[in-house]
Design a protein around this motif. Structure first.
Motif, short mmCIF file in Angstrom:
data_model
loop_
_atom_site.label_atom_id
_atom_site.label_comp_id
_atom_site.label_asym_id
_atom_site.label_seq_id
_atom_site.Cartn_x
_atom_site.Cartn_y
_atom_site.Cartn_z
N GLY A 118 -16.78 -11.72 20.21
CA GLY A 118 -16.85 -10.69 19.18
C GLY A 118 -17.80 -11.08 18.05
O GLY A 118 -18.55 -10.24 17.54
N GLU A 119 -17.77 -12.35 17.67
CA GLU A 119 -18.68 -12.82 16.62
C GLU A 119 -20.14 -12.73 17.07
O GLU A 119 -21.00 -12.27 16.32
CB GLU A 119 -18.35 -14.27 16.23
CG GLU A 119 -17.01 -14.45 15.54
CD GLU A 119 -16.98 -13.80 14.18
OE1 GLU A 119 -17.98 -13.92 13.42
OE2 GLU A 119 -15.97 -13.15 13.87
N TYR A 120 -20.41 -13.16 18.29
CA TYR A 120 -21.78 -13.09 18.81
C TYR A 120 -22.26 -11.65 18.91
O TYR A 120 -23.42 -11.35 18.62
CB TYR A 120 -21.88 -13.73 20.20
CG TYR A 120 -21.75 -15.24 20.23
CD1 TYR A 120 -22.30 -16.04 19.26
CD2 TYR A 120 -21.09 -15.87 21.28
CE1 TYR A 120 -22.19 -17.42 19.29
CE2 TYR A 120 -20.98 -17.25 21.34
CZ TYR A 120 -21.53 -18.03 20.34
OH TYR A 120 -21.42 -19.38 20.39
N ARG A 121 -21.38 -10.76 19.32
CA ARG A 121 -21.76 -9.35 19.50
C ARG A 121 -22.13 -8.67 18.19
O ARG A 121 -22.75 -7.62 18.20
CB ARG A 121 -20.65 -8.57 20.20
CG ARG A 121 -20.54 -8.86 21.68
CD ARG A 121 -21.72 -8.35 22.47
NE ARG A 121 -21.64 -6.89 22.54
CZ ARG A 121 -22.66 -6.07 22.36
NH1 ARG A 121 -23.86 -6.55 22.10
NH2 ARG A 121 -22.51 -4.77 22.44
N LYS A 122 -21.76 -9.24 17.05
CA LYS A 122 -22.14 -8.66 15.77
C LYS A 122 -23.65 -8.74 15.54
O LYS A 122 -24.20 -7.92 14.81
CB LYS A 122 -21.42 -9.37 14.63
CG LYS A 122 -19.93 -9.09 14.60
CD LYS A 122 -19.25 -9.84 13.48
CE LYS A 122 -17.74 -9.59 13.49
NZ LYS A 122 -17.06 -10.40 12.47
N PHE A 123 -24.31 -9.74 16.17
CA PHE A 123 -25.75 -9.87 15.95
C PHE A 123 -26.56 -10.11 17.23
O PHE A 123 -27.77 -10.23 17.17
CB PHE A 123 -26.04 -10.98 14.93
CG PHE A 123 -25.42 -12.31 15.27
CD1 PHE A 123 -26.08 -13.22 16.06
CD2 PHE A 123 -24.17 -12.64 14.77
CE1 PHE A 123 -25.51 -14.43 16.37
CE2 PHE A 123 -23.59 -13.86 15.07
CZ PHE A 123 -24.26 -14.76 15.86
N LEU A 124 -25.90 -10.17 18.40
CA LEU A 124 -26.60 -10.31 19.67
C LEU A 124 -26.21 -9.18 20.61
O LEU A 124 -25.11 -8.64 20.51
CB LEU A 124 -26.24 -11.64 20.35
CG LEU A 124 -26.63 -12.94 19.65
CD1 LEU A 124 -26.09 -14.13 20.43
CD2 LEU A 124 -28.13 -13.06 19.49
N SER A 125 -27.10 -8.85 21.54
CA SER A 125 -26.77 -7.84 22.55
C SER A 125 -25.89 -8.51 23.62
O SER A 125 -25.80 -9.74 23.70
CB SER A 125 -28.04 -7.30 23.18
OG SER A 125 -28.67 -8.30 23.98
N ALA A 126 -25.27 -7.69 24.45
CA ALA A 126 -24.42 -8.22 25.52
C ALA A 126 -25.24 -9.09 26.48
O ALA A 126 -24.78 -10.12 26.95
CB ALA A 126 -23.74 -7.08 26.28
#
Length: 159
Positions: A118-126
């Motif tokens: 969830g943290e990564y998805r705030k600034f990275l695409s899937a």
């Protein structure tokens, strides 16, 4: 004359090789081995570079990645500390307790992975997050190979 030149070239080659070996020994003696935090930060920067992230996103990624790895390392370290007796020396109750502890550990690791996804998805695409996981897996394979090589190497005698 040719013989003297060959002998001199061989002597220079041997001196150069011994200097390189001596430099490696000094590095090992100094204890200049990287800490876990430094290694994690280098891995994060390498992954950010592989993803071709801009500076601001790379900084966010590095911070998040380091925090994630720190939590995962702490969780795994706690599990390793619980190792004890051999199975043949344990009672059924002890074995059951260990199994339940492993289930708790697995849930804890899964919760951490979901949290940081969830943290990564705030600034990275899937797709980028998937690439991060792939690069991490490659790193772990390299570390496993390196650890296996070190275990196979005979222990050095101390003077």
């Amino acid at each position: 004359m040719k013989r003297i030149i060959r002998i001199m070239a061989l002597a220079m080659f041997m001196v150069c090789m011994s200097m390189g070996a001596n430099a490696q020994n000094k590095q090992k003696k100094d204890g200049s081995r990287m800490s876990v935090e430094q290694l994690t930060e280098l891995r994060a920067k390498r992954i950010a570079q592989a993803l071709a992230l801009d500076d601001a996103t790379a900084q966010k990624f590095t911070t998040t990645f380091c925090a994630c790895q720190k939590e995962l390392y702490a969780a795994n370290k706690a599990m390793k500390e619980n190792k004890g007796k051999k199975r043949s020396e344990m009672t059924d109750a002890e074995i059951e307790t260990i199994q339940k502890d492993r289930f708790k550990q697995s849930r804890k690791l899964l919760d951490l992975r979901e949290k940081y996804y969830g943290e990564y998805r705030k600034f990275l695409s899937a797709r980028q997050v998937q690439r991060v996981y792939e690069l991490e897996k490659q790193d772990f394979k390299k570390f496993a190979i390196h650890a296996a090589k070190n275990k196979k190497a005979p222990a050095r005698k101390r003077k």
